[in-house]
Design a protein around this motif. Sequence first.
Motif, PDB file in Angstrom:
ATOM      1  N   ILE A   7       0.972  -1.165  -0.077  1.00 43.20           N
ATOM      2  CA  ILE A   7       0.009  -0.012  -0.094  1.00 43.20           C
ATOM      3  C   ILE A   7       0.724   1.195   0.041  1.00 43.20           C
ATOM      4  N   ARG A   8       2.015   1.190   0.804  1.00 45.03           N
ATOM      5  CA  ARG A   8       2.704   2.418   0.925  1.00 45.03           C
ATOM      6  C   ARG A   8       3.419   2.446  -0.277  1.00 45.03           C
ATOM      7  N   GLU A   9       3.967   1.495  -1.175  1.00 45.61           N
ATOM      8  CA  GLU A   9       4.319   1.679  -2.498  1.00 45.61           C
ATOM      9  C   GLU A   9       3.391   2.261  -3.370  1.00 45.61           C
ATOM     10  N   GLU A  10       2.345   1.824  -3.408  1.00 45.92           N
ATOM     11  CA  GLU A  10       1.072   2.140  -4.143  1.00 45.92           C
ATOM     12  C   GLU A  10       0.803   3.765  -4.117  1.00 45.92           C
ATOM     13  N   LEU A  11       0.980   4.067  -2.783  1.00 45.81           N
ATOM     14  CA  LEU A  11       0.612   5.466  -2.449  1.00 45.81           C
ATOM     15  C   LEU A  11       1.666   6.385  -2.802  1.00 45.81           C
ATOM     16  N   THR A  17       1.242   9.299  -5.440  1.00 43.70           N
ATOM     17  CA  THR A  17       1.729  11.028  -5.105  1.00 43.70           C
ATOM     18  C   THR A  17       2.504  11.424  -6.130  1.00 43.70           C
ATOM     19  N   ASP A  18       3.378  10.685  -6.931  1.00 45.00           N
ATOM     20  CA  ASP A  18       4.322  11.452  -7.944  1.00 45.00           C
ATOM     21  C   ASP A  18       4.784  10.185  -9.163  1.00 45.00           C
ATOM     22  N   PRO A  19       3.846  10.186 -10.143  1.00 43.56           N
ATOM     23  CA  PRO A  19       4.227   9.191 -11.006  1.00 43.56           C
ATOM     24  C   PRO A  19       5.540   9.340 -11.553  1.00 43.56           C
ATOM     25  N   MET A  20       5.866  10.681 -11.730  1.00 44.81           N
ATOM     26  CA  MET A  20       7.364  11.098 -12.528  1.00 44.81           C
ATOM     27  C   MET A  20       8.343  11.168 -11.405  1.00 44.81           C
ATOM     28  N   ARG A  21       8.172  10.842 -10.285  1.00 48.78           N
ATOM     29  CA  ARG A  21       9.168  10.990  -9.301  1.00 48.78           C
ATOM     30  C   ARG A  21      10.777  10.736  -9.550  1.00 48.78           C
ATOM     31  N   LYS A  22      10.766   9.484 -10.179  1.00 45.50           N
ATOM     32  CA  LYS A  22      12.125   9.068 -10.589  1.00 45.50           C
ATOM     33  C   LYS A  22      12.626   9.995 -11.519  1.00 45.50           C
TER      34      LYS A  22
END
Length: 175
Positions: free
Chosen positions: A84-88, A92-97
Amino acid sequence: MATTRQISELQPQSPFIQRIKSSGTINTNGSPMNDDKEEEFSRSALALFKAKEDEIERRKLEVRDRVQTKLGLAEEATRRLAEIREELEALTDPMRKEISAIRKRVDAINRELKPLGQSCQRKEKEFKEALEAYNEKNKEKAMFINKLVELVTESEKLRMTKLEELSKSIDISLR
């Protein structure tokens, strides 16, 4: 480690066990009927002890099974929470990487720019100092050129006047 005698002294005893203990005392007349009774009491005491041991072992296994079940549930819940944490984080930011990579690159460029900026400032300062020195020398040169022009002009005037005087004196002497 405590002996069984010490353990039995510490534990509260049932009336049946107390009766078995008291029956184990030696009878002075030693009748065979009492021996059979004592043997029967010993067997029943052993059977009672064995039953208590079995009950303790059974309860221990039950508790162990419940603990294992709870641990399994806790591990499963932990695994689900991690998912769940990974999904959140992904939500939160799909382009975070990509953003993180670009931020790192910007930071690296900033680190490279800092010494370049300092070098540029140092060279600008040197340039300004050199320009000031050049302008000062240029002014000094202009001043000397002006002085030279004045002196040459004055010298020419003096020479011209002397030439004119000479020319007049030659003209007068030739006449």
